[in-house]
Design a protein around this motif. Structure first.
Motif, PDB file in Angstrom:
ATOM      1  N   CYS A 126       0.843  -1.202   0.000  1.00  0.00           N
ATOM      2  CA  CYS A 126       0.000   0.000   0.000  1.00  0.00           C
ATOM      3  C   CYS A 126       0.873   1.245   0.000  1.00  0.00           C
ATOM      4  N   ASN A 127       0.548   2.160  -0.915  1.00  0.00           N
ATOM      5  CA  ASN A 127       1.311   3.403  -0.997  1.00  0.00           C
ATOM      6  C   ASN A 127       0.658   4.536  -0.202  1.00  0.00           C
ATOM      7  N   GLY A 128      -0.420   4.240   0.504  1.00  0.00           N
ATOM      8  CA  GLY A 128      -1.091   5.242   1.320  1.00  0.00           C
ATOM      9  C   GLY A 128      -2.123   6.047   0.566  1.00  0.00           C
ATOM     10  N   GLY A 129      -2.198   5.872  -0.752  1.00  0.00           N
ATOM     11  CA  GLY A 129      -3.174   6.595  -1.562  1.00  0.00           C
ATOM     12  C   GLY A 129      -4.532   5.923  -1.536  1.00  0.00           C
ATOM     13  N   THR A 130      -5.483   6.562  -2.190  1.00  0.00           N
ATOM     14  CA  THR A 130      -6.841   6.022  -2.245  1.00  0.00           C
ATOM     15  C   THR A 130      -7.232   5.577  -3.648  1.00  0.00           C
ATOM     16  N   ASP A 131      -6.331   5.681  -4.625  1.00  0.00           N
ATOM     17  CA  ASP A 131      -6.631   5.314  -6.005  1.00  0.00           C
ATOM     18  C   ASP A 131      -6.753   3.801  -6.124  1.00  0.00           C
ATOM     19  N   ARG A 132      -7.977   3.300  -6.299  1.00  0.00           N
ATOM     20  CA  ARG A 132      -8.224   1.862  -6.388  1.00  0.00           C
ATOM     21  C   ARG A 132      -8.490   1.430  -7.832  1.00  0.00           C
ATOM     22  N   GLU A 133      -8.259   2.340  -8.793  1.00  0.00           N
ATOM     23  CA  GLU A 133      -8.403   1.952 -10.196  1.00  0.00           C
ATOM     24  C   GLU A 133      -7.506   0.758 -10.471  1.00  0.00           C
ATOM     25  N   PRO A 134      -7.973  -0.208 -11.245  1.00  0.00           N
ATOM     26  CA  PRO A 134      -7.155  -1.391 -11.492  1.00  0.00           C
ATOM     27  C   PRO A 134      -5.956  -1.107 -12.390  1.00  0.00           C
ATOM     28  N   VAL A 135      -4.853  -1.755 -12.056  1.00  0.00           N
ATOM     29  CA  VAL A 135      -3.628  -1.721 -12.839  1.00  0.00           C
ATOM     30  C   VAL A 135      -3.351  -3.160 -13.245  1.00  0.00           C
ATOM     31  N   ASP A 136      -3.007  -3.371 -14.513  1.00  0.00           N
ATOM     32  CA  ASP A 136      -2.795  -4.720 -15.028  1.00  0.00           C
ATOM     33  C   ASP A 136      -1.346  -5.179 -14.889  1.00  0.00           C
ATOM     34  N   TYR A 137      -1.196  -6.448 -14.528  1.00  0.00           N
ATOM     35  CA  TYR A 137       0.080  -7.161 -14.523  1.00  0.00           C
ATOM     36  C   TYR A 137      -0.166  -8.514 -15.181  1.00  0.00           C
ATOM     37  N   ASP A 138       0.877  -9.124 -15.720  1.00  0.00           N
ATOM     38  CA  ASP A 138       0.748 -10.382 -16.435  1.00  0.00           C
ATOM     39  C   ASP A 138       1.376 -11.518 -15.641  1.00  0.00           C
ATOM     40  N   TYR A 139       0.560 -12.534 -15.335  1.00  0.00           N
ATOM     41  CA  TYR A 139       1.058 -13.732 -14.666  1.00  0.00           C
ATOM     42  C   TYR A 139       0.957 -14.907 -15.623  1.00  0.00           C
ATOM     43  N   MET A 140       2.088 -15.287 -16.178  1.00  0.00           N
ATOM     44  CA  MET A 140       2.182 -16.452 -17.047  1.00  0.00           C
ATOM     45  C   MET A 140       1.150 -16.422 -18.178  1.00  0.00           C
ATOM     46  N   GLY A 141       0.998 -15.256 -18.817  1.00  0.00           N
ATOM     47  CA  GLY A 141       0.092 -15.122 -19.943  1.00  0.00           C
ATOM     48  C   GLY A 141      -1.331 -14.753 -19.587  1.00  0.00           C
ATOM     49  N   HIS A 142      -1.606 -14.503 -18.310  1.00  0.00           N
ATOM     50  CA  HIS A 142      -2.947 -14.138 -17.862  1.00  0.00           C
ATOM     51  C   HIS A 142      -2.883 -12.802 -17.127  1.00  0.00           C
ATOM     52  N   GLN A 143      -3.703 -11.836 -17.559  1.00  0.00           N
ATOM     53  CA  GLN A 143      -3.690 -10.537 -16.903  1.00  0.00           C
ATOM     54  C   GLN A 143      -4.393 -10.596 -15.554  1.00  0.00           C
ATOM     55  N   ARG A 144      -3.773  -9.958 -14.577  1.00  0.00           N
ATOM     56  CA  ARG A 144      -4.315  -9.822 -13.229  1.00  0.00           C
ATOM     57  C   ARG A 144      -4.387  -8.335 -12.917  1.00  0.00           C
ATOM     58  N   GLN A 145      -5.397  -7.937 -12.169  1.00  0.00           N
ATOM     59  CA  GLN A 145      -5.538  -6.535 -11.801  1.00  0.00           C
ATOM     60  C   GLN A 145      -5.296  -6.351 -10.308  1.00  0.00           C
ATOM     61  N   ILE A 146      -4.605  -5.264 -10.003  1.00  0.00           N
ATOM     62  CA  ILE A 146      -4.390  -4.879  -8.611  1.00  0.00           C
ATOM     63  C   ILE A 146      -4.801  -3.407  -8.498  1.00  0.00           C
ATOM     64  N   PRO A 147      -5.144  -2.949  -7.311  1.00  0.00           N
ATOM     65  CA  PRO A 147      -5.498  -1.536  -7.169  1.00  0.00           C
ATOM     66  C   PRO A 147      -4.243  -0.654  -7.292  1.00  0.00           C
ATOM     67  N   ALA A 148      -4.398   0.505  -7.923  1.00  0.00           N
ATOM     68  CA  ALA A 148      -3.264   1.405  -8.136  1.00  0.00           C
ATOM     69  C   ALA A 148      -2.590   1.793  -6.827  1.00  0.00           C
ATOM     70  N   ASN A 149      -3.338   1.819  -5.721  1.00  0.00           N
ATOM     71  CA  ASN A 149      -2.721   2.206  -4.450  1.00  0.00           C
ATOM     72  C   ASN A 149      -1.833   1.103  -3.873  1.00  0.00           C
ATOM     73  N   ALA A 150      -1.710  -0.019  -4.585  1.00  0.00           N
ATOM     74  CA  ALA A 150      -0.799  -1.089  -4.161  1.00  0.00           C
ATOM     75  C   ALA A 150       0.614  -0.886  -4.715  1.00  0.00           C
ATOM     76  N   GLU A 151       0.748   0.003  -5.691  1.00  0.00           N
ATOM     77  CA  GLU A 151       2.053   0.186  -6.325  1.00  0.00           C
ATOM     78  C   GLU A 151       2.963   1.079  -5.486  1.00  0.00           C
TER      79      GLU A 151
END
Length: 144
Positions: A82-107
């Motif tokens: 958690c970066n302390g922000g409130t932005d929960r818009e999804p951000v995409d990452y790729d796990y072995m050819g499959h996209q996964r979304q995490i909240p932007a405030n996790a970056e």
């Protein structure tokens, strides 16, 4: 040091064994190099199953933006960086050819994520060098 299994490449039939910092650095360097060329930044899974318990962590690295994220789960519960922000818009990452979304405030900054993963390998427990928030499962939104 704690030995972990790393799942990263969909071409691999077996996980890569991470037995210390040197093994981890090889994986992280590969993820950074791959991330510069991928449309969606890469994500790896690190896990351990033993008579003493289990843990699963996901690590995503986006070298183009200089950010990344980490999740950690064990029998006590699941958390996401958690970066302390409130932005929960999804951000995409790729796990072995499959996209996964995490909240932007996790970056967090890439260096902070790499430090946390090194702490995980060193201690086998949830890293204390970064802040955490509940709901760690990649691809699952925690917004109502």
């Amino acid at each position: 040091m704690v030995a972990l299994e790393a799942w990263y490449d969909s071409e691999d039939d077996e996980p890569t064994l991470i037995q210390g910092s040197a093994d981890l650095d090889v994986l992280l360097d590969r993820m950074v190099a791959d991330g510069r060329g991928f449309d969606v930044p890469p994500l790896a899974e690190l896990s351990r199953q033993s008579p003493d318990g289990w843990l699963v962590a996901h690590v995503g690295l986006d070298p183009r933006r200089g950010t990344g994220f980490m999740t950690y789960a064990d029998p006590v519960g699941s958390v996401t960086s958690c970066n302390g922000g409130t932005d929960r818009e999804p951000v995409d990452y790729d796990y072995m050819g499959h996209q996964r979304q995490i909240p932007a405030n996790a970056e967090l900054p890439l260096a902070d994520i790499c430090e946390a993963v090194h702490e995980l390998v060193a201690t086998g427990g949830r890293p204390s060098c970064i802040a955490w928030q509940e709901d760690a499962e990649p691809g699952r939104s925690s917004t109502p």
